[in-house]
Design a protein around this motif. Structure first.
Motif, short mmCIF file in Angstrom:
data_model
loop_
_atom_site.label_atom_id
_atom_site.label_comp_id
_atom_site.label_asym_id
_atom_site.label_seq_id
_atom_site.Cartn_x
_atom_site.Cartn_y
_atom_site.Cartn_z
N THR A 1 -58.21 18.57 25.50
CA THR A 1 -58.03 17.80 24.27
C THR A 1 -59.17 16.80 24.07
O THR A 1 -59.72 16.66 22.98
CB THR A 1 -56.68 17.05 24.32
OG1 THR A 1 -55.63 17.98 24.55
CG2 THR A 1 -56.43 16.32 23.01
N TYR B 1 -53.18 21.34 18.61
CA TYR B 1 -52.14 22.35 18.83
C TYR B 1 -52.08 22.62 20.33
O TYR B 1 -53.08 22.98 20.94
CB TYR B 1 -52.46 23.65 18.08
CG TYR B 1 -52.65 23.46 16.60
CD1 TYR B 1 -51.57 23.55 15.73
CD2 TYR B 1 -53.91 23.16 16.08
CE1 TYR B 1 -51.74 23.37 14.36
CE2 TYR B 1 -54.09 22.99 14.72
CZ TYR B 1 -53.00 23.09 13.86
OH TYR B 1 -53.17 22.91 12.52
N GLU B 2 -50.91 22.44 20.91
CA GLU B 2 -50.79 22.46 22.37
C GLU B 2 -49.68 23.42 22.83
O GLU B 2 -48.53 23.29 22.42
CB GLU B 2 -50.48 21.04 22.87
CG GLU B 2 -50.17 20.96 24.35
CD GLU B 2 -49.68 19.57 24.72
OE1 GLU B 2 -48.74 19.47 25.53
OE2 GLU B 2 -50.24 18.59 24.20
N ASP C 1 -47.25 26.96 19.29
CA ASP C 1 -48.25 26.14 18.61
C ASP C 1 -49.44 26.98 18.15
O ASP C 1 -50.11 26.63 17.18
CB ASP C 1 -48.72 25.00 19.52
CG ASP C 1 -48.15 23.66 19.06
OD1 ASP C 1 -47.02 23.68 18.53
OD2 ASP C 1 -48.81 22.63 19.21
N ASP D 1 -44.82 13.39 14.49
CA ASP D 1 -46.16 12.98 14.04
C ASP D 1 -46.56 11.66 14.69
O ASP D 1 -47.72 11.49 15.11
CB ASP D 1 -46.17 12.84 12.51
CG ASP D 1 -46.02 14.19 11.81
OD1 ASP D 1 -46.26 15.22 12.48
OD2 ASP D 1 -45.64 14.20 10.63
N ASN E 1 -45.44 10.54 17.53
CA ASN E 1 -45.66 10.87 18.94
C ASN E 1 -47.07 11.45 19.14
O ASN E 1 -47.79 11.04 20.06
CB ASN E 1 -44.60 11.87 19.39
CG ASN E 1 -44.75 12.30 20.84
OD1 ASN E 1 -45.62 13.10 21.16
ND2 ASN E 1 -43.89 11.78 21.71
N ASP E 2 -47.46 12.39 18.28
CA ASP E 2 -48.80 13.00 18.38
C ASP E 2 -49.90 11.96 18.22
O ASP E 2 -50.92 11.99 18.92
CB ASP E 2 -48.95 14.10 17.32
CG ASP E 2 -48.22 15.38 17.69
OD1 ASP E 2 -47.94 15.57 18.89
OD2 ASP E 2 -47.95 16.19 16.79
N LYS E 3 -49.69 11.06 17.28
CA LYS E 3 -50.72 10.03 17.03
C LYS E 3 -50.91 9.15 18.25
O LYS E 3 -52.04 8.83 18.63
CB LYS E 3 -50.31 9.20 15.81
CG LYS E 3 -51.38 8.21 15.38
CD LYS E 3 -50.99 7.51 14.08
CE LYS E 3 -52.08 6.55 13.65
NZ LYS E 3 -51.73 5.86 12.37
N LYS F 1 -52.82 11.03 20.91
CA LYS F 1 -54.24 11.09 20.58
C LYS F 1 -54.92 9.76 20.91
O LYS F 1 -56.03 9.73 21.46
CB LYS F 1 -54.43 11.39 19.09
CG LYS F 1 -54.01 12.79 18.68
CD LYS F 1 -54.11 12.96 17.17
CE LYS F 1 -53.57 14.30 16.72
NZ LYS F 1 -53.59 14.45 15.25
N GLU G 1 -45.17 13.33 26.44
CA GLU G 1 -45.06 14.79 26.53
C GLU G 1 -43.60 15.22 26.59
O GLU G 1 -43.19 16.17 25.93
CB GLU G 1 -45.80 15.30 27.78
CG GLU G 1 -47.24 15.66 27.55
CD GLU G 1 -47.82 16.38 28.76
OE1 GLU G 1 -47.40 16.08 29.89
OE2 GLU G 1 -48.69 17.24 28.56
N LYS H 1 -42.04 14.75 23.28
CA LYS H 1 -42.51 15.76 22.34
C LYS H 1 -41.77 17.08 22.52
O LYS H 1 -41.37 17.73 21.55
CB LYS H 1 -44.02 15.97 22.53
CG LYS H 1 -44.62 16.96 21.56
CD LYS H 1 -46.13 17.05 21.75
CE LYS H 1 -46.74 18.02 20.74
NZ LYS H 1 -48.21 18.10 20.90
N LYS I 1 -39.49 18.78 19.68
CA LYS I 1 -39.78 20.14 19.23
C LYS I 1 -38.56 21.05 19.36
O LYS I 1 -38.28 21.87 18.49
CB LYS I 1 -40.94 20.73 20.03
CG LYS I 1 -42.31 20.31 19.55
CD LYS I 1 -43.39 21.09 20.29
CE LYS I 1 -44.76 20.82 19.71
NZ LYS I 1 -45.81 21.62 20.40
#
Length: 558
Positions: free
Chosen positions: A24, A41-42, A55, A434, A436-438, A441, A465, A468, A472
């Protein structure tokens, strides 16, 4: 501003290979250098053998919707280890106008040389995967030849003893089969039942499931015909004695690894290499490819008894099928038992002692037939008369448009009332995902810049993780419920068109065509002695109850 999709994948949670975080980080660095936005995308714990990854599929959907302009990966084998899959992927991305960049291998699909080099690298990636698979397979065959158990579901009659041994200074886990005394007694009993004159797979199953006996499988469930059949054919129970050697060497084509003098009448036998991979499942190999070895475990059944039972099984298999088994019903696969919930299958019986009179087809409960009559007291029903009832009610619907209209309008209102809360829940979960992803990152960026201690970032990243994955899972469950139960409302004119078409064409169709048509209209037919409950796809809230079969009963079937 261009947007890139950064794709990262790791097969297993090990220290080997590039971590998700490193993949990443390198993808983000490239995007920042080129001034691109990015979406990550993971896929974690997914193999590169196929492209069936959640993903990855989400990324390709975004590519088709023009939400991303480039796909970035760290290494080619993170995308795929299959040449065919990779080739098709590159062609699809080219047709979509989406660029593909591989960081480590420095490939770019914008140039012919880069595309050619990617294909070559993909060939070697597939060769590496197939070589690893071949080594694993050879290692397992070598273990089998030494009589080592290679794992899998523990056979009935055995337990597993797990140990840890030290080899060359390293801990190594081992497992071996040991006799489960109580279950082994039942294995012997099942073999004894079958070799009796009246013995059969079905009678064995019935006797095992009889409440008086109450014999259960290893998981505490009732026995089925398939489970009983596999138990009676599995050589793992056969003692490696001289009778066993004689049987396998003269009456089968299997490869016997051990010498005749190794069959000492103590250990059991094992098959290996019986099945081979086929798409997402497996197929049985030719008997010449099977490997028979003497295992480390003890045997249960003497070779003479095993041979006698296998011969009886073989004779029963080659017997001519019963007359009338070719008869079927357009309702096959739609009928369930209203007493126990099991499926009901078609069987046939002569109309009379006069063979020229032909056969009747009946629906009967599989649980009652295959497991025990004491488990279900439902009765059989003539297939042709059940078909008359179902077809008659469908045909009669077209004469009552007001009734259909009221039902469908009520169903549409119910669908909408149930759908709105689910849509709100889906949007809430997506928003949390979203966020969580931010944060994930930002943690990767902080790690790259050394803003926070690495141990703090790793701990928080692991928490995110886990969150997430949970989000999901919930999101997939909500999406599945929406798709399966609340995807669309019912069009009244279209439903009436289906019914009118049904009335005009049904009687002129072949049995296979009738099956296809009924499967589009009928969701389920439940038979509970004298009652039938009919549920149609376009009338989800209406069931036809108390449809008496009294006038249709065939006395010989009860």
């Amino acid at each position: 501003m261009a947007t890139a999709g950064i794709y990262v994948r790791k097969s297993k949670a090990t220290d080997k290979g590039e971590s998700i975080e490193n993949q990443t980080k390198r993808g983000i660095s490239l995007c920042e250098m080129r001034g691109w936005d990015y979406i990550i995308y993971e896929d974690y714990d997914f193999s590169g053998k196929t492209l069936d990854r959640p993903d990855f599929e989400r990324m390709m959907k975004d590519a088709k919707n023009r939400n991303i302009d480039y796909i970035i990966c760290y290494k080619l084998d993170r995308i795929s280890r299959s040449v065919n899959d990779f080739s098709s992927l590159v062609e699809e991305l080219d047709s979509l106008g989406v660029g593909f960049i591989c960081i480590k291998d420095n490939f770019d699909t914008t140039s012919p040389m880069g595309r050619a080099m990617m294909y070559i690298t993909a060939v070697f990636a597939q060769l590496e995967r197939e070589t690893i698979a071949e080594r694993v397979r050879d290692n397992m065959i070598d273990r089998a030849k030494m009589g080592k158990w290679n794992g899998g579901p523990v056979p009935f009659g055995f337990d597993v003893q797990r140990d840890t041994i030290v080899t060359n200074g390293r801990n190594k886990k081992t497992s071996a089969l040991t006799i489960n005394v109580e279950e082994a007694k039942l294995v012997k009993l099942f073999y004894e039942w079958y070799i009796q004159d009246e013995g059969s797979i079905r009678s064995n199953t019935f006797r095992a499931n009889d409440p008086i006996n109450g014999y259960k499988t290893k998981h505490g469930a009732l026995w089925s015909d398939n489970q009983m059949s596999r138990l009676l054919q599995n050589p793992i129970y056969c003692i490696a004695d001289q009778e066993a050697y004689e049987y396998f060497s003269t009456q089968t084509k299997v490869q016997i690894i051990n010498r005749r003098e190794d069959f000492d009448g103590s250990h059991g036998l094992m098959f290996y290499n019986r099945r081979k991979p086929h798409k997402k499942t497996s197929r049985e190999r030719d008997e010449e490819e099977w490997i028979l070895v003497i295992g480390d475990h003890q045997g249960i059944i003497p070779g003479e008894m095993y041979k006698k039972l296998q011969n009886k099984l073989h004779i029963n298999k080659i017997k001519a099928p019963r007359h009338g088994q070719g008869l079927s019903s357009p309702l096959t696969g739609l009928v369930r038992c209203g007493r126990c919930g099991a499926a009901m299958s078609v069987f046939t019986s002569r109309k009379s002692k006069d063979k020229s009179q032909g056969f009747w087809a009946y629906f009967r409960c599989i649980c009652r037939e295959q497991k025990s009559k004491l488990l279900c007291d439902n009765t059989n029903v003539r297939a042709d008369l059940l078909e008359q009832i179902v077809v008659g009610h469908i045909s009669g619907l077209c004469n009552n448009k007001n009734f259909i209209t009221e039902l469908l309008e009520g169903s549409n209102d119910e669908l909408e009332n149930n759908r709105i809360p689910l849509i709100a829940k889906r949007n809430k979960l997506q928003l949390e995902l979203d966020v969580n992803d931010k944060e994930m990152k930002n943690l990767v960026i902080a790690l790259g810049k050394g803003i926070l201690p690495e141990i703090v970032i790793q701990s928080r990243y692991k928490e995110l993780e886990d969150q997430k994955k949970a989000l999901k899972k919930q999101l997939q469950e909500v999406a599945l419920e929406l798709e399966n139960n609340y995807s669309e409302t019912y069009n009244i004119d279209m439903v009436m068109k289906y019914i009118n078409t049904f009335n005009e064409t049904y009687e002129y169709l072949t049995i296979e065509e009738k099956k296809k048509l009924l499967k589009q209209i009928v969701k389920e037919v439940k038979v509970d002695k004298d009652k039938v409950e009919l549920t149609l796809y376009f009338l989800p809230t209406q069931e036809f109850n108390d449809l008496s079969l009294c006038s249709y009963k065939d006395k010989d079937s009860y």
